[in-house]
Design an enzyme around this catalytic site. Structure first.
Site, PDB file in Angstrom:
ATOM      1  N   CYS A   7       0.834  -1.157   0.102  1.00 59.16           N
ATOM      2  CA  CYS A   7       0.179   0.008   0.048  1.00 59.16           C
ATOM      3  C   CYS A   7       0.890   1.042   0.006  1.00 59.16           C
ATOM      4  O   CYS A   7       1.419   1.695   1.050  1.00 59.16           O
ATOM      5  CB  CYS A   7      -0.657   0.015   1.123  1.00 59.16           C
ATOM      6  SG  CYS A   7      -2.039  -1.350   1.248  1.00 59.16           S
ATOM      7  N   GLY A   8       1.129   1.847  -1.116  1.00 60.38           N
ATOM      8  CA  GLY A   8       1.661   3.084  -1.451  1.00 60.38           C
ATOM      9  C   GLY A   8       0.892   4.141  -1.009  1.00 60.38           C
ATOM     10  O   GLY A   8      -0.067   4.149  -0.674  1.00 60.38           O
ATOM     11  N   SER A  10      -0.182   6.573  -3.484  1.00 59.12           N
ATOM     12  CA  SER A  10      -0.928   6.722  -4.276  1.00 59.12           C
ATOM     13  C   SER A  10      -1.812   5.379  -4.776  1.00 59.12           C
ATOM     14  O   SER A  10      -2.957   5.185  -5.237  1.00 59.12           O
ATOM     15  CB  SER A  10      -0.493   7.540  -5.379  1.00 59.12           C
ATOM     16  OG  SER A  10       0.181   8.367  -5.142  1.00 59.12           O
ATOM     17  N   ILE A  12      -2.183   0.856  -4.665  1.00 58.08           N
ATOM     18  CA  ILE A  12      -2.100  -0.564  -3.885  1.00 58.08           C
ATOM     19  C   ILE A  12      -1.684  -1.373  -4.915  1.00 58.08           C
ATOM     20  O   ILE A  12      -2.258  -1.595  -5.934  1.00 58.08           O
ATOM     21  CB  ILE A  12      -3.309  -1.154  -3.231  1.00 58.08           C
ATOM     22  CG1 ILE A  12      -3.808   0.187  -2.149  1.00 58.08           C
ATOM     23  CG2 ILE A  12      -2.968  -2.489  -2.837  1.00 58.08           C
ATOM     24  CD1 ILE A  12      -4.951  -0.403  -1.479  1.00 58.08           C
ATOM     25  N   LYS A  13      -0.337  -2.012  -4.734  1.00 65.37           N
ATOM     26  CA  LYS A  13       0.068  -2.898  -5.673  1.00 65.37           C
ATOM     27  C   LYS A  13      -0.333  -4.336  -4.915  1.00 65.37           C
ATOM     28  O   LYS A  13      -0.024  -4.308  -3.890  1.00 65.37           O
ATOM     29  CB  LYS A  13       1.536  -2.909  -6.049  1.00 65.37           C
ATOM     30  CG  LYS A  13       1.810  -2.106  -6.927  1.00 65.37           C
ATOM     31  CD  LYS A  13       3.123  -1.178  -6.679  1.00 65.37           C
ATOM     32  CE  LYS A  13       2.555  -0.028  -5.878  1.00 65.37           C
ATOM     33  NZ  LYS A  13       3.510   0.549  -5.275  1.00 65.37           N
ATOM     34  N   ASP A 102       8.132   0.822   3.238  1.00 71.30           N
ATOM     35  CA  ASP A 102       8.574   0.218   2.093  1.00 71.30           C
ATOM     36  C   ASP A 102      10.131   0.515   1.608  1.00 71.30           C
ATOM     37  O   ASP A 102      10.439  -0.439   1.007  1.00 71.30           O
ATOM     38  CB  ASP A 102       7.695   1.216   0.952  1.00 71.30           C
ATOM     39  CG  ASP A 102       7.801   2.898   1.272  1.00 71.30           C
ATOM     40  OD1 ASP A 102       8.462   3.173   2.263  1.00 71.30           O
ATOM     41  OD2 ASP A 102       7.267   3.535   0.251  1.00 71.30           O
ATOM     42  N   ASP A 122      13.935   3.601  -5.423  1.00 71.04           N
ATOM     43  CA  ASP A 122      12.476   3.434  -5.661  1.00 71.04           C
ATOM     44  C   ASP A 122      11.829   4.515  -6.006  1.00 71.04           C
ATOM     45  O   ASP A 122      11.711   5.380  -5.252  1.00 71.04           O
ATOM     46  CB  ASP A 122      11.916   2.847  -4.008  1.00 71.04           C
ATOM     47  CG  ASP A 122      10.399   2.414  -4.461  1.00 71.04           C
ATOM     48  OD1 ASP A 122       9.728   2.630  -5.245  1.00 71.04           O
ATOM     49  OD2 ASP A 122       9.953   1.974  -3.274  1.00 71.04           O
TER      50      ASP A 122
HETATM   51  N1  LIG Z   1      -0.096   0.438 -14.166  1.00 73.95           N
HETATM   52  C1  LIG Z   1       0.200   1.910 -13.413  1.00 73.95           C
HETATM   53  N2  LIG Z   1      -0.770   2.448 -12.500  1.00 73.95           N
HETATM   54  C2  LIG Z   1      -0.274   3.462 -12.062  1.00 73.95           C
HETATM   55  N3  LIG Z   1       0.969   3.887 -12.022  1.00 73.95           N
HETATM   56  C3  LIG Z   1       1.790   3.439 -12.919  1.00 73.95           C
HETATM   57  C4  LIG Z   1       1.475   2.276 -13.639  1.00 73.95           C
HETATM   58  N4  LIG Z   1       2.731   1.935 -14.120  1.00 73.95           N
HETATM   59  C5  LIG Z   1       3.572   2.880 -13.760  1.00 73.95           C
HETATM   60  N5  LIG Z   1       2.973   3.738 -13.050  1.00 73.95           N
HETATM   61  C6  LIG Z   1       3.637   4.880 -12.654  1.00 73.95           C
HETATM   62  O1  LIG Z   1       4.112   4.771 -11.521  1.00 73.95           O
HETATM   63  C7  LIG Z   1       4.257   5.854 -10.655  1.00 73.95           C
HETATM   64  C8  LIG Z   1       3.505   5.393  -9.253  1.00 73.95           C
HETATM   65  O2  LIG Z   1       4.533   4.510  -8.686  1.00 73.95           O
HETATM   66  P1  LIG Z   1       4.275   3.530  -7.473  1.00 73.95           P
HETATM   67  O3  LIG Z   1       3.178   2.710  -7.591  1.00 73.95           O
HETATM   68  O4  LIG Z   1       5.456   2.783  -7.126  1.00 73.95           O
HETATM   69  O5  LIG Z   1       3.882   4.649  -6.327  1.00 73.95           O
HETATM   70  P2  LIG Z   1       3.389   4.543  -4.819  1.00 73.95           P
HETATM   71  O6  LIG Z   1       3.952   3.093  -4.208  1.00 73.95           O
HETATM   72  O7  LIG Z   1       2.095   4.880  -4.730  1.00 73.95           O
HETATM   73  O8  LIG Z   1       4.469   5.642  -4.125  1.00 73.95           O
HETATM   74  P3  LIG Z   1       5.208   5.565  -2.932  1.00 73.95           P
HETATM   75  O9  LIG Z   1       6.203   4.314  -3.339  1.00 73.95           O
HETATM   76  O10 LIG Z   1       6.152   6.772  -3.127  1.00 73.95           O
HETATM   77  O11 LIG Z   1       4.379   5.353  -1.826  1.00 73.95           O
HETATM   78  C9  LIG Z   1       3.055   6.604 -11.347  1.00 73.95           C
HETATM   79  O12 LIG Z   1       3.800   8.190 -11.441  1.00 73.95           O
HETATM   80  C10 LIG Z   1       3.062   6.326 -12.565  1.00 73.95           C
HETATM   81  O13 LIG Z   1       3.482   7.088 -13.549  1.00 73.95           O
HETATM   82  C1  LIG Z   2       8.873   8.078   1.863  1.00 76.07           C
HETATM   83  C2  LIG Z   2       7.694   7.503   1.718  1.00 76.07           C
HETATM   84  C3  LIG Z   2       6.235   8.481   1.980  1.00 76.07           C
HETATM   85  C4  LIG Z   2       7.591   6.852   0.513  1.00 76.07           C
HETATM   86  O1  LIG Z   2       6.621   5.972   0.241  1.00 76.07           O
HETATM   87  C5  LIG Z   2       7.492   6.224   2.915  1.00 76.07           C
HETATM   88  O2  LIG Z   2       8.603   5.751   2.947  1.00 76.07           O
HETATM   89  C6  LIG Z   2       7.270   7.099   4.272  1.00 76.07           C
HETATM   90  O3  LIG Z   2       6.029   7.271   4.731  1.00 76.07           O
HETATM   91  N1  LIG Z   2       8.600   6.971   5.000  1.00 76.07           N
HETATM   92  C7  LIG Z   2       8.459   7.702   6.286  1.00 76.07           C
HETATM   93  C8  LIG Z   2       9.336   8.774   6.333  1.00 76.07           C
HETATM   94  C9  LIG Z   2      10.904   8.137   6.298  1.00 76.07           C
HETATM   95  O4  LIG Z   2      11.005   7.049   5.795  1.00 76.07           O
HETATM   96  O5  LIG Z   2      11.784   8.835   6.811  1.00 76.07           O
HETATM   97  K   LIG Z   3       5.719   2.004  -2.725  1.00 75.08           K
END
Ligand SMILES: Nc1ncnc2c1ncn2[C@@H]1O[C@H](COP(=O)(O)OP(=O)(O)OP(=O)(O)O)[C@@H](O)[C@H]1O
Ligand SMILES: CC(C)(CO)[C@@H](O)C(=O)NCCC(=O)O
Ligand SMILES: [K+]
Length: 249
Positions: A7-8, A10, A12-13, A102, A122
């Protein structure tokens, strides 16, 4: 079968794997808990018997998701928790609980695969870099705005930067100086990401010479991989670490 969730901020994978050989049955990327449930249920003949989760969301959001999973699949999800030390890696933060889960799991996964010094990059909503020395000491890292944040800040704080997603994608056929707003912004932000990544590699070289591995993960990894020919692109690096942190037996 095991349901795994990352769960990122933006998205959820998710993926479903077999218990015995970890073979991947299905997976995807969604932007809400409800779509997540719909996608998993759409996988025919999946019987979820266990679940593990890594989340950088609030405790409340994560609890809501684990409750939903308990309701739908009748399993108690295991949520990965921070630790001062795990799988040979020592957390380098002054307060280990503050390190994003993460980042911690990607770092565990990378050290496990590299069996030596590594730089973990990442690229998601945020761009993150973490350094692990050959002895397993996590040296800390960096957090910057990722592609989605850079672009939305520009759009939000200016009057005349406006364009749609389709033209954004078309703009990235090259990185030559932009001749339209969309090209100028999209290419400029990609160059920022590439610069971020190169600087991390330079730093790793200063510390370790050539004796380190570079791992690249996150949704925007493809935007920089050509400028990092020696990097190992491992899209599921966080899941590698998640399986280590929540072994389920
Ligand atoms: N199928 C997809 N759906 C959504 N985003 C995608 C996809 N493929 C590539 N991306 C790209 O991935 C980026 C989001 O990356 P990711 O999913 O790793 O983010 P996150 O896990 O939500 O963020 P963080 O790891 O910082 O919390 C977006 O900028 C988008 O351009
Ligand atoms: C930096 C993010 C937002 C990236 O997903 C996450 O790793 C997070 O919330 N980290 C806590 C702050 C830190 O890692 O110092
Ligand atoms: K992530």
């Amino acid at each position: 079968m095991i349901l795994e969730l990352d769960c990122g901020n933006s998205f959820i994978k998710w993926r479903v794997i077999h218990v015995h050989d970890a073979m991947i049955v299905g997976g995807g990327i969604v932007d809400s808990d409800q779509t997540l449930m719909d996608q998993i249920r759409a996988l025919a003949c999946v019987q979820v018997t266990a679940c593990r989760i890594v989340s950088v969301r609030s405790e409340e959001e994560t609890d809501a998701l684990t409750s939903l999973i308990a309701q739908v699949f009748a399993v108690q999800a295991q949520v990965a928790r921070s630790a001062p030390e795990m799988a040979g890696v020592r957390n380098g933060y002054e307060d280990y609980q503050r390190l994003g889960m993460d980042r911690w799991l990607a770092t565990l996964g990378a050290f496990h695969l590299a069996k030596g010094a590594c730089l973990v990059i990442d690229l998601g909503t945020a761009a993150k870099a973490d350094f692990v020395a050959a002895n397993g000491e996590h040296l800390g890292g960096y957090i910057c705005p990722g592609m989605p944040l850079m672009r939305s800040q520009l759009r939000t704080h200016t009057r005349r930067i406006r364009y749609d997603d389709a033209s954004a994608e078309r703009a990235l056929v090259s990185l030559a100086p932009g001749r339209s707003t969309v090209e100028a912004v999209e290419r400029g932000c990609v160059l920022m990401l590439q610069g971020f990544v190169r600087t991390q590699v330079e730093q790793a070289r200063e510390m370790w010479g050539e004796d380190f591995a570079v791992f690249l993960t996150g949704g925007d990894a493809p935007l920089v991989k050509d400028s990092l020919p020696d990097a190992r692109v491992v899209p599921d690096l966080v899941f590698v670490g998640l399986a280590m942190a929540c072994p389920l037996n």
